[in-house]
Design a protein around this motif. Sequence first.
Motif, PDB file in Angstrom:
ATOM      1  N   ALA A 158      72.694 -66.483  41.417  1.00 47.64           N
ATOM      2  CA  ALA A 158      73.395 -65.302  40.914  1.00 47.64           C
ATOM      3  C   ALA A 158      72.792 -64.012  41.447  1.00 47.64           C
ATOM      4  CB  ALA A 158      73.382 -65.292  39.383  1.00 47.64           C
ATOM      5  N   ASP A 159      71.481 -63.981  41.651  1.00 45.63           N
ATOM      6  CA  ASP A 159      70.844 -62.756  42.121  1.00 45.63           C
ATOM      7  C   ASP A 159      71.176 -62.510  43.584  1.00 45.63           C
ATOM      8  OD1 ASP A 159      68.445 -63.879  43.863  1.00 45.63           O
ATOM      9  OD2 ASP A 159      68.598 -65.104  42.053  1.00 45.63           O
ATOM     10  N   GLU A 160      70.945 -61.304  44.025  1.00 46.70           N
ATOM     11  CA  GLU A 160      71.308 -60.881  45.375  1.00 46.70           C
ATOM     12  C   GLU A 160      70.164 -61.032  46.373  1.00 46.70           C
ATOM     13  OE1 GLU A 160      74.271 -59.936  46.374  1.00 46.70           O
ATOM     14  OE2 GLU A 160      75.152 -60.174  44.388  1.00 46.70           O
ATOM     15  N   SER A 161      69.146 -61.789  46.003  1.00 44.78           N
ATOM     16  CA  SER A 161      67.996 -61.946  46.899  1.00 44.78           C
ATOM     17  C   SER A 161      68.386 -62.721  48.152  1.00 44.78           C
ATOM     18  CB  SER A 161      66.865 -62.683  46.180  1.00 44.78           C
ATOM     19  OG  SER A 161      67.304 -63.968  45.774  1.00 44.78           O
ATOM     20  N   GLU A 162      67.605 -62.563  49.220  1.00 51.33           N
ATOM     21  CA  GLU A 162      67.888 -63.235  50.487  1.00 51.33           C
ATOM     22  C   GLU A 162      67.612 -64.724  50.348  1.00 51.33           C
ATOM     23  OE1 GLU A 162      65.964 -63.267  54.926  1.00 51.33           O
ATOM     24  OE2 GLU A 162      66.618 -61.323  54.134  1.00 51.33           O
ATOM     25  N   LEU A 163      68.517 -65.530  50.896  1.00 51.69           N
ATOM     26  CA  LEU A 163      68.387 -66.982  50.803  1.00 51.69           C
ATOM     27  C   LEU A 163      67.368 -67.478  51.824  1.00 51.69           C
ATOM     28  CD1 LEU A 163      72.186 -67.868  50.588  1.00 51.69           C
ATOM     29  CD2 LEU A 163      70.572 -67.639  48.709  1.00 51.69           C
ATOM     30  N   LEU A 164      66.577 -68.442  51.430  1.00 51.39           N
ATOM     31  CA  LEU A 164      65.594 -69.057  52.329  1.00 51.39           C
ATOM     32  C   LEU A 164      65.851 -70.555  52.360  1.00 51.39           C
ATOM     33  CD1 LEU A 164      63.099 -68.885  54.145  1.00 51.39           C
ATOM     34  CD2 LEU A 164      61.696 -69.202  52.093  1.00 51.39           C
ATOM     35  N   VAL A 165      66.165 -71.063  53.546  1.00 51.12           N
ATOM     36  CA  VAL A 165      66.454 -72.489  53.720  1.00 51.12           C
ATOM     37  C   VAL A 165      65.331 -73.100  54.545  1.00 51.12           C
ATOM     38  CG1 VAL A 165      68.095 -74.196  54.547  1.00 51.12           C
ATOM     39  CG2 VAL A 165      68.920 -72.008  53.664  1.00 51.12           C
ATOM     40  N   GLU A 166      64.628 -74.052  53.960  1.00 48.20           N
ATOM     41  CA  GLU A 166      63.539 -74.747  54.660  1.00 48.20           C
ATOM     42  C   GLU A 166      64.047 -76.121  55.086  1.00 48.20           C
ATOM     43  OE1 GLU A 166      59.481 -72.972  52.714  1.00 48.20           O
ATOM     44  OE2 GLU A 166      60.447 -74.633  51.664  1.00 48.20           O
ATOM     45  N   MET A 167      64.028 -76.372  56.383  1.00 49.67           N
ATOM     46  CA  MET A 167      64.571 -77.614  56.924  1.00 49.67           C
ATOM     47  C   MET A 167      63.453 -78.566  57.333  1.00 49.67           C
ATOM     48  SD  MET A 167      67.939 -76.439  59.039  1.00 49.67           S
ATOM     49  CE  MET A 167      68.676 -78.038  58.678  1.00 49.67           C
TER      50      MET A 167
ATOM     51  N   THR B 244      79.961 -64.850  53.899  1.00 49.67           N
ATOM     52  CA  THR B 244      80.554 -64.541  52.604  1.00 49.67           C
ATOM     53  C   THR B 244      80.355 -65.711  51.658  1.00 49.67           C
ATOM     54  OG1 THR B 244      82.230 -63.192  53.692  1.00 49.67           O
ATOM     55  CG2 THR B 244      82.681 -63.867  51.432  1.00 49.67           C
ATOM     56  N   ALA B 245      79.865 -65.429  50.449  1.00 57.32           N
ATOM     57  CA  ALA B 245      79.611 -66.482  49.471  1.00 57.32           C
ATOM     58  C   ALA B 245      79.627 -65.901  48.073  1.00 57.32           C
ATOM     59  CB  ALA B 245      78.268 -67.167  49.740  1.00 57.32           C
ATOM     60  N   SER B 246      79.967 -66.728  47.121  1.00 56.26           N
ATOM     61  CA  SER B 246      79.981 -66.351  45.715  1.00 56.26           C
ATOM     62  C   SER B 246      78.919 -67.142  44.976  1.00 56.26           C
ATOM     63  CB  SER B 246      81.358 -66.621  45.094  1.00 56.26           C
ATOM     64  OG  SER B 246      82.377 -65.997  45.827  1.00 56.26           O
ATOM     65  N   GLN B 247      78.656 -66.745  43.757  1.00 56.19           N
ATOM     66  CA  GLN B 247      77.689 -67.457  42.937  1.00 56.19           C
ATOM     67  C   GLN B 247      78.132 -68.911  42.735  1.00 56.19           C
ATOM     68  OE1 GLN B 247      77.094 -65.691  39.096  1.00 56.19           O
ATOM     69  NE2 GLN B 247      75.857 -67.380  38.319  1.00 56.19           N
ATOM     70  N   ASN B 248      77.178 -69.824  42.859  1.00 57.09           N
ATOM     71  CA  ASN B 248      77.383 -71.271  42.686  1.00 57.09           C
ATOM     72  C   ASN B 248      78.139 -71.922  43.844  1.00 57.09           C
ATOM     73  OD1 ASN B 248      76.039 -71.261  40.198  1.00 57.09           O
ATOM     74  ND2 ASN B 248      77.922 -70.770  39.095  1.00 57.09           N
ATOM     75  N   ASP B 249      78.427 -71.177  44.920  1.00 52.79           N
ATOM     76  CA  ASP B 249      78.979 -71.814  46.118  1.00 52.79           C
ATOM     77  C   ASP B 249      77.926 -72.731  46.733  1.00 52.79           C
ATOM     78  OD1 ASP B 249      81.359 -70.591  45.810  1.00 52.79           O
ATOM     79  OD2 ASP B 249      81.191 -69.242  47.529  1.00 52.79           O
ATOM     80  N   THR B 250      78.377 -73.811  47.350  1.00 52.52           N
ATOM     81  CA  THR B 250      77.460 -74.753  48.002  1.00 52.52           C
ATOM     82  C   THR B 250      77.448 -74.498  49.502  1.00 52.52           C
ATOM     83  OG1 THR B 250      77.857 -76.443  46.322  1.00 52.52           O
ATOM     84  CG2 THR B 250      76.903 -77.175  48.409  1.00 52.52           C
ATOM     85  N   LEU B 251      76.244 -74.289  50.056  1.00 50.01           N
ATOM     86  CA  LEU B 251      76.085 -74.095  51.494  1.00 50.01           C
ATOM     87  C   LEU B 251      75.521 -75.371  52.107  1.00 50.01           C
ATOM     88  CD1 LEU B 251      74.517 -70.508  51.581  1.00 50.01           C
ATOM     89  CD2 LEU B 251      76.932 -71.162  51.492  1.00 50.01           C
TER      90      LEU B 251
END
Length: 260
Positions: free
Chosen positions: A85-94, A62-69
């Motif tokens: 803001a958009d509902e696109s899937e998040l991509l995290v590159e480590m 669960t997350a809202s716009q501008n939340d920090t992960l």
Amino acid sequence: MKKVFLSFLLALLTTLTGMAQSVRSGSVVDKVSQKPVALATVQNLSLRRAVMSTESGHFRLTASQNDTLLISCVGYKTERVVVPADESELLVEMVQEIKQLNEVVIKGWTESRFKEEFLKLNIHNDKPVIEIKTAPELAGVQLGNAGRMGYDYKTLAPKMTLKGPVSALYGKFSKEAKNERKLQQFHQAESNKQRYLARLDPVWISRITDLKEERLTAFLKFCKLPEAFVLEATEYDLIVAIRGCLKEFLVQEQTRTEKG
């Protein structure tokens, strides 16, 4: 009329809350190889909630716009992602974290070498003599590691002789001192062992890994964390290390299954 208004207001607040927060999905991958990163911890710092990525690197939270992960994983640098803001899937590159340790040179001294080096030291071995008045019955009484009571042979006045630096150092390396140190080390080792077993409680590890019975027993034999780390690590660091072991354990388990 008042009840209708309150019901309308409650429904409006519920709708606004649902619009503000939503379940966002994403993937955690290695920046170089683009392979999924499993068992990465994804934490929403605003809501103080966290989930772990699956074997395929996916996660949902669960997350809202501008939340920090905050995304962390053993062997990788910690990443921060701001929810768009958009509902696109998040991509995290480590990015993999490579730590280079400084070179350590350990030299051992034999007893003869220690004596040789010690004799080179410029240590004054003068014993201080303190003239004090004392009862005759205390003459010759030992004062532990400090010295002894006695008489001055010329004046027959009572005096106390204190040990010098060389005598103190000799006492440190005497058999009695060595045995006492060994006993202290034994008690310390037993205490550390009990604390180590308490921190790696199987019931607690079962909750973290979701392993049961035989698989849990096999995992406990597989995951051998250093004692110093277990005793000094925070609960969060300990959980991260156990999940790192779990990742390797599952890979080994899968390999055995494919070969079998």
